[in-house]
Design an enzyme around this catalytic site. Structure first.
Site, PDB file in Angstrom:
ATOM      1  N   LYS A 174      -1.759  -7.211  11.657  1.00 45.43           N
ATOM      2  CA  LYS A 174      -2.331  -6.662  12.889  1.00 45.43           C
ATOM      3  C   LYS A 174      -3.138  -7.728  13.589  1.00 45.43           C
ATOM      4  O   LYS A 174      -3.576  -8.700  12.962  1.00 45.43           O
ATOM      5  CB  LYS A 174      -3.208  -5.448  12.561  1.00 45.43           C
ATOM      6  CG  LYS A 174      -4.369  -5.792  11.654  1.00 45.43           C
ATOM      7  CD  LYS A 174      -5.162  -4.564  11.271  1.00 45.43           C
ATOM      8  CE  LYS A 174      -6.310  -4.911  10.364  1.00 45.43           C
ATOM      9  NZ  LYS A 174      -7.283  -5.850  10.934  1.00 45.43           N
ATOM     10  N   CYS A 189     -12.958  -3.127  10.442  1.00 43.70           N
ATOM     11  CA  CYS A 189     -11.565  -2.717  10.198  1.00 43.70           C
ATOM     12  C   CYS A 189     -11.433  -1.485   9.317  1.00 43.70           C
ATOM     13  O   CYS A 189     -10.550  -0.660   9.538  1.00 43.70           O
ATOM     14  CB  CYS A 189     -10.765  -3.899   9.659  1.00 43.70           C
ATOM     15  SG  CYS A 189     -10.533  -5.160  10.943  1.00 43.70           S
ATOM     16  N   HIS A 213      -6.606 -16.639  20.104  1.00 43.36           N
ATOM     17  CA  HIS A 213      -6.665 -15.175  20.274  1.00 43.36           C
ATOM     18  C   HIS A 213      -7.879 -14.760  21.117  1.00 43.36           C
ATOM     19  O   HIS A 213      -8.941 -15.380  21.050  1.00 43.36           O
ATOM     20  CB  HIS A 213      -6.735 -14.506  18.900  1.00 43.36           C
ATOM     21  CG  HIS A 213      -6.565 -13.034  18.937  1.00 43.36           C
ATOM     22  ND1 HIS A 213      -7.605 -12.149  18.739  1.00 43.36           N
ATOM     23  CD2 HIS A 213      -5.464 -12.276  19.185  1.00 43.36           C
ATOM     24  CE1 HIS A 213      -7.143 -10.908  18.833  1.00 43.36           C
ATOM     25  NE2 HIS A 213      -5.851 -10.952  19.109  1.00 43.36           N
ATOM     26  N   HIS A 242      -4.001 -13.365  13.477  1.00 45.73           N
ATOM     27  CA  HIS A 242      -4.179 -13.741  14.873  1.00 45.73           C
ATOM     28  C   HIS A 242      -3.444 -15.039  15.233  1.00 45.73           C
ATOM     29  O   HIS A 242      -3.479 -16.006  14.466  1.00 45.73           O
ATOM     30  CB  HIS A 242      -5.659 -13.953  15.184  1.00 45.73           C
ATOM     31  CG  HIS A 242      -6.523 -12.748  14.947  1.00 45.73           C
ATOM     32  ND1 HIS A 242      -6.267 -11.522  15.496  1.00 45.73           N
ATOM     33  CD2 HIS A 242      -7.667 -12.592  14.216  1.00 45.73           C
ATOM     34  CE1 HIS A 242      -7.208 -10.664  15.126  1.00 45.73           C
ATOM     35  NE2 HIS A 242      -8.068 -11.286  14.345  1.00 45.73           N
ATOM     36  N   ASP A 269      -7.605  -6.026   4.751  1.00 44.11           N
ATOM     37  CA  ASP A 269      -8.036  -7.393   5.090  1.00 44.11           C
ATOM     38  C   ASP A 269      -8.806  -8.151   3.997  1.00 44.11           C
ATOM     39  O   ASP A 269      -9.833  -8.783   4.295  1.00 44.11           O
ATOM     40  CB  ASP A 269      -8.893  -7.364   6.364  1.00 44.11           C
ATOM     41  CG  ASP A 269      -8.123  -6.879   7.590  1.00 44.11           C
ATOM     42  OD1 ASP A 269      -6.927  -6.572   7.469  1.00 44.11           O
ATOM     43  OD2 ASP A 269      -8.745  -6.783   8.676  1.00 44.11           O
TER      44      ASP A 269
HETATM   45  C1  VGL Z   1     -12.373  -7.796  11.036  1.00 43.43           C
HETATM   46  C2  VGL Z   1     -13.675  -8.670  12.690  1.00 43.43           C
HETATM   47  C3  VGL Z   1     -12.586  -9.330  13.225  1.00 43.43           C
HETATM   48  C4  VGL Z   1     -12.291  -6.937   9.804  1.00 43.43           C
HETATM   49  C5  VGL Z   1     -11.274  -8.438  11.550  1.00 43.43           C
HETATM   50  O1  VGL Z   1     -11.360  -7.125   8.995  1.00 43.43           O
HETATM   51  O2  VGL Z   1     -13.181  -6.074   9.638  1.00 43.43           O
HETATM   52  N1  VGL Z   1     -13.566  -7.904  11.609  1.00 43.43           N
HETATM   53  N2  VGL Z   1     -11.393  -9.199  12.639  1.00 43.43           N
HETATM   54 ZN    ZN Z   2      -9.794 -10.383  13.364  1.00 45.16          ZN
END
Ligand code: VGL
Ligand code: ZN
Length: 208
Positions: free
Chosen positions: A111, A156, A57, A53, A13
């Site tokens: 995801k 994540c 969401h 998302h 991410d």
């Molecule tokens: C994440 C919160 C919501 C992350 C993703 O990448 O850690 N944290 N969505």
């Molecule tokens: Zn997220």
């Protein structure tokens, strides 16, 4: 660290919304980019993830009247932190960081695209039943050792590391190529949980 054909760098991410100025900025999040660019040149295989998302969401606070960012809600699968709207499909915030070298990436796995289920983990969604397919992909390609980096350490990266370990992979987190959000001590708890699970912790300098 001696690398083999079974090793993969899994970059979690590294997207605009998680960088300074983004909708869910991780403090110092852009600091992961330089070590990642060095690592992605030397680890034999590279896989990226992308939080992805749909608008509205279930993990967004705005989808729950009366809720504020970082409140929690009880969703059908359990407790969910409610985040500011982030990484909406097709938006600038959802794009991978422009400075991240992605040329050697063999797979980008998205995801969090089911409207009612969040997915911190790159392996299994927050309902703890819906699989992303990543474990099967890795198994089919003979990739057995995972080096994890990216954002955020305590969400994540943590969930991905724990699921990878539970699925039988050897897992290391690259400590200088991750940054955390740290909600109420979640960062210290994340490192403790990963150590407890037998997940290694390594510096990017160990890759030479
Ligand atoms: C994440 C919160 C919501 C992350 C993703 O990448 O850690 N944290 N969505
Ligand atoms: Zn997220």
């Amino acid at each position: 660290m001696r690398l083999t054909e079974h090793d993969v760098l899994l970059v979690i991410d590294v997207q605009n919304d998680f960088l300074p100025g983004g909708a869910l900025a991780v403090p110092d999040g852009d600091a992961v980019i330089a070590p990642l660019n060095r690592l992605s040149a030397c680890v034999p295989h590279v896989i990226l993830t992308q939080d992805w998302h749909p608008p509205g969401h279930a993990s967004f606070h705005g989808s729950h009247p009366g809720k504020a960012p970082f409140d929690t809600a009880d969703l059908h699968y359990g407790k969910q932190v409610l985040w500011p709207e982030h990484c909406v499909q097709g938006t600038h915030g959802a794009e991978l960081a422009a400075g991240l070298r992605t040329g050697r990436a063999e797979l980008v796995i998205r995801k969090g695209y089911h409207p009612g289920i969040d997915s911190y983990s790159a392996f299994m969604e927050a309902d703890r039943r819906t699989r992303t397919g990543l474990a099967g992909y890795l198994a089919e390609r003979g990739l057995t050792r995972l080096f994890l980096a990216g954002l955020a350490t305590d969400f994540c990266v943590l969930w991905t590391a724990l699921d990878a370990r539970a699925a039988g992979f050897d897992v290391f987190v690259i400590e200088d190529a991750v940054r955390g959000i740290d909600l109420d001590g979640s960062l210290a708890r994340a490192w403790a949980a990963m150590e407890q699970a037998g997940i290694g912790r390594i510096a990017s300098a160990a890759f030479g």
